[in-house]
Design a protein around this motif. Structure first.
Motif, PDB file in Angstrom:
ATOM      1  N   UNK A  30      73.417  10.116  65.716  1.00 46.87           N
ATOM      2  CA  UNK A  30      72.893  11.444  66.069  1.00 46.87           C
ATOM      3  C   UNK A  30      72.806  12.352  64.850  1.00 46.87           C
ATOM      4  N   UNK A  31      73.803  12.269  63.977  1.00 41.92           N
ATOM      5  CA  UNK A  31      73.822  13.074  62.751  1.00 41.92           C
ATOM      6  C   UNK A  31      74.027  12.103  61.584  1.00 41.92           C
ATOM      7  N   UNK A  32      72.959  11.672  60.927  1.00 36.04           N
ATOM      8  CA  UNK A  32      73.078  10.670  59.870  1.00 36.04           C
ATOM      9  C   UNK A  32      73.854  11.135  58.627  1.00 36.04           C
ATOM     10  N   UNK A  33      73.977  12.429  58.433  1.00 43.24           N
ATOM     11  CA  UNK A  33      74.711  12.929  57.277  1.00 43.24           C
ATOM     12  C   UNK A  33      76.212  12.800  57.535  1.00 43.24           C
ATOM     13  N   UNK A  34      76.778  11.673  57.093  1.00 45.51           N
ATOM     14  CA  UNK A  34      78.183  11.378  57.363  1.00 45.51           C
ATOM     15  C   UNK A  34      79.117  12.429  56.770  1.00 45.51           C
ATOM     16  N   UNK A  40      82.923  18.586  59.093  1.00 45.40           N
ATOM     17  CA  UNK A  40      83.101  19.358  60.324  1.00 45.40           C
ATOM     18  C   UNK A  40      84.349  18.907  61.067  1.00 45.40           C
ATOM     19  N   UNK A  41      84.589  17.608  61.095  1.00 50.95           N
ATOM     20  CA  UNK A  41      85.794  17.085  61.742  1.00 50.95           C
ATOM     21  C   UNK A  41      87.040  17.586  61.012  1.00 50.95           C
ATOM     22  N   UNK A  42      87.023  17.580  59.686  1.00 52.79           N
ATOM     23  CA  UNK A  42      88.162  18.086  58.917  1.00 52.79           C
ATOM     24  C   UNK A  42      88.373  19.570  59.169  1.00 52.79           C
ATOM     25  N   UNK A  44      87.569  21.282  61.908  1.00 50.23           N
ATOM     26  CA  UNK A  44      88.099  21.461  63.265  1.00 50.23           C
ATOM     27  C   UNK A  44      89.571  21.053  63.325  1.00 50.23           C
ATOM     28  N   UNK A  45      89.908  19.937  62.703  1.00 48.66           N
ATOM     29  CA  UNK A  45      91.311  19.494  62.676  1.00 48.66           C
ATOM     30  C   UNK A  45      92.178  20.545  61.987  1.00 48.66           C
ATOM     31  N   UNK A  46      91.712  21.072  60.862  1.00 47.42           N
ATOM     32  CA  UNK A  46      92.481  22.094  60.137  1.00 47.42           C
ATOM     33  C   UNK A  46      92.635  23.364  60.965  1.00 47.42           C
ATOM     34  N   UNK A  47      91.562  23.780  61.646  1.00 46.07           N
ATOM     35  CA  UNK A  47      91.623  25.010  62.446  1.00 46.07           C
ATOM     36  C   UNK A  47      92.577  24.861  63.626  1.00 46.07           C
ATOM     37  N   UNK A  48      92.490  23.742  64.333  1.00 50.12           N
ATOM     38  CA  UNK A  48      93.382  23.513  65.475  1.00 50.12           C
ATOM     39  C   UNK A  48      94.835  23.431  65.005  1.00 50.12           C
ATOM     40  N   UNK A  49      95.061  22.718  63.912  1.00 51.45           N
ATOM     41  CA  UNK A  49      96.430  22.595  63.393  1.00 51.45           C
ATOM     42  C   UNK A  49      96.950  23.932  62.867  1.00 51.45           C
ATOM     43  N   UNK A  50      96.075  24.742  62.285  1.00 54.34           N
ATOM     44  CA  UNK A  50      96.507  26.059  61.794  1.00 54.34           C
ATOM     45  C   UNK A  50      96.921  26.963  62.948  1.00 54.34           C
ATOM     46  N   UNK A 181      88.848  16.207  51.098  1.00 55.62           N
ATOM     47  CA  UNK A 181      87.899  15.524  50.211  1.00 55.62           C
ATOM     48  C   UNK A 181      88.010  14.009  50.359  1.00 55.62           C
ATOM     49  N   UNK A 182      89.231  13.500  50.444  1.00 54.10           N
ATOM     50  CA  UNK A 182      89.415  12.055  50.646  1.00 54.10           C
ATOM     51  C   UNK A 182      88.784  11.623  51.965  1.00 54.10           C
ATOM     52  N   UNK A 183      89.029  12.380  53.018  1.00 63.71           N
ATOM     53  CA  UNK A 183      88.471  12.028  54.330  1.00 63.71           C
ATOM     54  C   UNK A 183      86.946  12.036  54.304  1.00 63.71           C
ATOM     55  N   UNK A 184      86.363  13.044  53.685  1.00 57.65           N
ATOM     56  CA  UNK A 184      84.900  13.164  53.671  1.00 57.65           C
ATOM     57  C   UNK A 184      84.263  12.081  52.810  1.00 57.65           C
TER      58      UNK A 184
END
Length: 192
Positions: A30-34, A40-42, A44-50, A181-184
């Protein structure tokens, strides 16, 4: 440390669950730009954890002070160093979550990702003590050691090689950036 465990596992499972179920393929179709998806996932994870970290740190401070004030040992939030303790404790959650996300992206397995997160964030700081310069220097670059330096009070035992407060804040600022950065970039290069 329970917050670190929970946030680290949350970060790991945020990516591993999608990879294991195969839904990551649908997402990338759906979104080819990995990189955009993983960034975006990082985020969201950072915001929820914060948010989680802020709630847990604030609630812990207020409950602890309510108990201690009944024994004439409590301090107010205006006490020197109180805000530092609450903020450092709140920041530890997104740091752990993003470290878990990075390790989950690299390992792609829930069990090994959570174990690697526990080893990196909790066990490694226990092994690196402040008795030798090299061990202290390595330990001061880990999030839990930085957090311990920021939450210690004036009566804490002095180390032969103490970490600086500024250096500890820097560690808590750079770890999430490095982990994201590692995750992305690792997730961008890996085949799903």
């Amino acid at each position: 440390m329970i917050l670190v465990l929970a946030a680290g596992a949350f970060g790991t499972l945020a990516i591993v669950g999608e990879c294991r179920s195969g839904l990551i393929r649908t997402t990338f179709t759906a979104v080819p730009d990995r990189r955009a998806v993983l960034a975006a996932k990082a985020l969201v994870v950072a915001a929820v954890a914060a948010v989680l970290g802020a709630v847990v740190a604030g609630t812990s401070f207020w409950l602890t002070q309510a108990i201690l004030s009944g024994r004439d040992a409590g301090v107010s939030i205006g006490h020197p160093g109180a805000w530092r303790v609450v903020i450092a404790s709140a920041l530890l959650a997104p740091v752990a979550a993003l470290a878990g996300l990075a390790l989950g992206t690299l390992l792609r397995h829930a069990g090994s990702g959570v174990v690697a997160t526990v080893v990196l964030l909790i066990l490694l700081p226990l092994v690196l003590n402040d008795d030798r310069r090299w061990s202290a220097a390595a330990g001061h670059r880990l999030p839990c050691k930085a957090w311990l330096r920021l939450v210690e009070t004036g009566g804490a035992a002095q180390s032969p090689y103490p970490a600086t407060t500024g250096g500890s804040w820097l560690v808590l600022a750079l770890w999430p950036l490095g982990a994201a950065a590692v995750a992305v970039f690792a997730g961008d290069r890996r085949d799903v």
